[in-house]
Design a protein around this motif. Sequence first.
Motif, PDB file in Angstrom:
ATOM      1  N   LEU A   1      -5.757   7.065  -7.078  1.00 25.08           N
ATOM      2  CA  LEU A   1      -6.487   8.097  -6.324  1.00 25.08           C
ATOM      3  C   LEU A   1      -6.116   8.102  -4.842  1.00 25.08           C
ATOM      4  O   LEU A   1      -6.712   8.857  -4.056  1.00 25.08           O
ATOM      5  CB  LEU A   1      -7.994   7.875  -6.492  1.00 25.08           C
ATOM      6  CG  LEU A   1      -8.517   8.017  -7.931  1.00 25.08           C
ATOM      7  CD1 LEU A   1      -9.957   7.550  -8.030  1.00 25.08           C
ATOM      8  CD2 LEU A   1      -8.379   9.449  -8.429  1.00 25.08           C
ATOM      9  N   HIS A   2      -5.149   7.238  -4.468  1.00 26.52           N
ATOM     10  CA  HIS A   2      -4.619   7.217  -3.093  1.00 26.52           C
ATOM     11  C   HIS A   2      -5.688   6.878  -2.055  1.00 26.52           C
ATOM     12  O   HIS A   2      -5.769   7.493  -0.997  1.00 26.52           O
ATOM     13  CB  HIS A   2      -3.948   8.569  -2.742  1.00 26.52           C
ATOM     14  CG  HIS A   2      -2.931   9.007  -3.752  1.00 26.52           C
ATOM     15  ND1 HIS A   2      -1.748   8.339  -3.945  1.00 26.52           N
ATOM     16  CD2 HIS A   2      -2.942  10.040  -4.648  1.00 26.52           C
ATOM     17  CE1 HIS A   2      -1.052   8.946  -4.909  1.00 26.52           C
ATOM     18  NE2 HIS A   2      -1.762   9.977  -5.352  1.00 26.52           N
ATOM     19  N   VAL A   3      -6.529   5.908  -2.412  1.00 25.91           N
ATOM     20  CA  VAL A   3      -7.520   5.387  -1.462  1.00 25.91           C
ATOM     21  C   VAL A   3      -7.462   3.864  -1.529  1.00 25.91           C
ATOM     22  O   VAL A   3      -6.865   3.293  -2.446  1.00 25.91           O
ATOM     23  CB  VAL A   3      -8.951   5.881  -1.774  1.00 25.91           C
ATOM     24  CG1 VAL A   3      -9.057   7.393  -1.631  1.00 25.91           C
ATOM     25  CG2 VAL A   3      -9.385   5.429  -3.181  1.00 25.91           C
ATOM     26  N   THR A   4      -8.090   3.213  -0.587  1.00 25.22           N
ATOM     27  CA  THR A   4      -8.134   1.759  -0.628  1.00 25.22           C
ATOM     28  C   THR A   4      -9.170   1.290  -1.644  1.00 25.22           C
ATOM     29  O   THR A   4     -10.107   2.030  -1.988  1.00 25.22           O
ATOM     30  CB  THR A   4      -8.485   1.171   0.744  1.00 25.22           C
ATOM     31  OG1 THR A   4      -9.834   1.546   1.081  1.00 25.22           O
ATOM     32  CG2 THR A   4      -7.523   1.676   1.827  1.00 25.22           C
ATOM     33  N   THR A   5      -9.008   0.080  -2.121  1.00 15.85           N
ATOM     34  CA  THR A   5      -9.969  -0.500  -3.058  1.00 15.85           C
ATOM     35  C   THR A   5     -11.363  -0.568  -2.445  1.00 15.85           C
ATOM     36  O   THR A   5     -12.362  -0.258  -3.102  1.00 15.85           O
ATOM     37  CB  THR A   5      -9.517  -1.909  -3.478  1.00 15.85           C
ATOM     38  OG1 THR A   5      -8.220  -1.823  -4.075  1.00 15.85           O
ATOM     39  CG2 THR A   5     -10.484  -2.519  -4.479  1.00 15.85           C
TER      40      THR A   5
END
Length: 308
Positions: A229-233
């Motif tokens: 989803l192209h976000v950080t964990t």
Amino acid sequence: MDQNKENPHSQRVIKILKKSIVLVNKKSRYNHTGLEVHIHENFTSKISCNELFKLDHFSILIVNLGSLSLQINNREVHLFDNELLVIPKRVSCEILTMSDQLQICQLSFTSEFAFENSIRQPYIGYFDFFIAQYSPKIVLKNKEAIRLIDLFKLLDSKARRSKKHIFINETLLFSFNLLLYELAGIYYRSSFVVGIRYSSKENLVLQFFKTVEINCKQQHSVKFYADTLHVTTAHLSKTVKGVTQKTAKQFIEEAIVLEAKILLQNNHLTILYITEELQFSNSSFFSAFFKRHTSLSPSEYRFRLNFH
């Protein structure tokens, strides 16, 4: 997409339940663990009506007679005859005004009840209208209102059955899912008219749910979904927790448990095969994981299915 094409899950449920619909008293109430059903309930007091709405429950509300104004967080919603509203959990809900004669049908349930009474994915977290904090009201057609209330009655009657009934859990499960799919169809029909607006955080959570549904058998880590989803964990975990009050890891594990339960229903599949299918390193790890979430080993769960 053809709006008239029925969901295959719904078709299967309908076939199973066609012979089991029973009539119940016009006015009834049942309190099951995690489930409350109110059918054609009359109210004259705002206090008693307010007691229906619990912070840790989802609610499906239909006004049968009269009118009702609610304050949901910072917005006012006015409901009239044959209008429906889904109220997510964790929202502030207060009755502002109500007509002298008010009759409603209301069903509320917890996330835990939904999880335990799921046919398979998508379960309750995957129904978009339960995620939006500002779900619009729906004006029901007469036949839709009648159909939904009949399903309320069906669910109520199945929940009332004696625990000695050999298929009590199965009939409750199918009744609940049939109601959800019927509701999903109504929202799909109405989405072209009312539209459901999601915040950026809600959109991210919905994308997360869809990604989990596709990949949960093979991918168990939050990092995989964050990267997809192209976000950080950290951002994904914080957003999911903020919108749903459950962690991303919990949703992933619950999805894996559901997949495991489905596979265990097939007696031709060995525990070793299921272990490999769900990408566990060995049967011991899979058994420990499954028992931690269900209090049963995979073998015990399968035994209970076969000899319930």
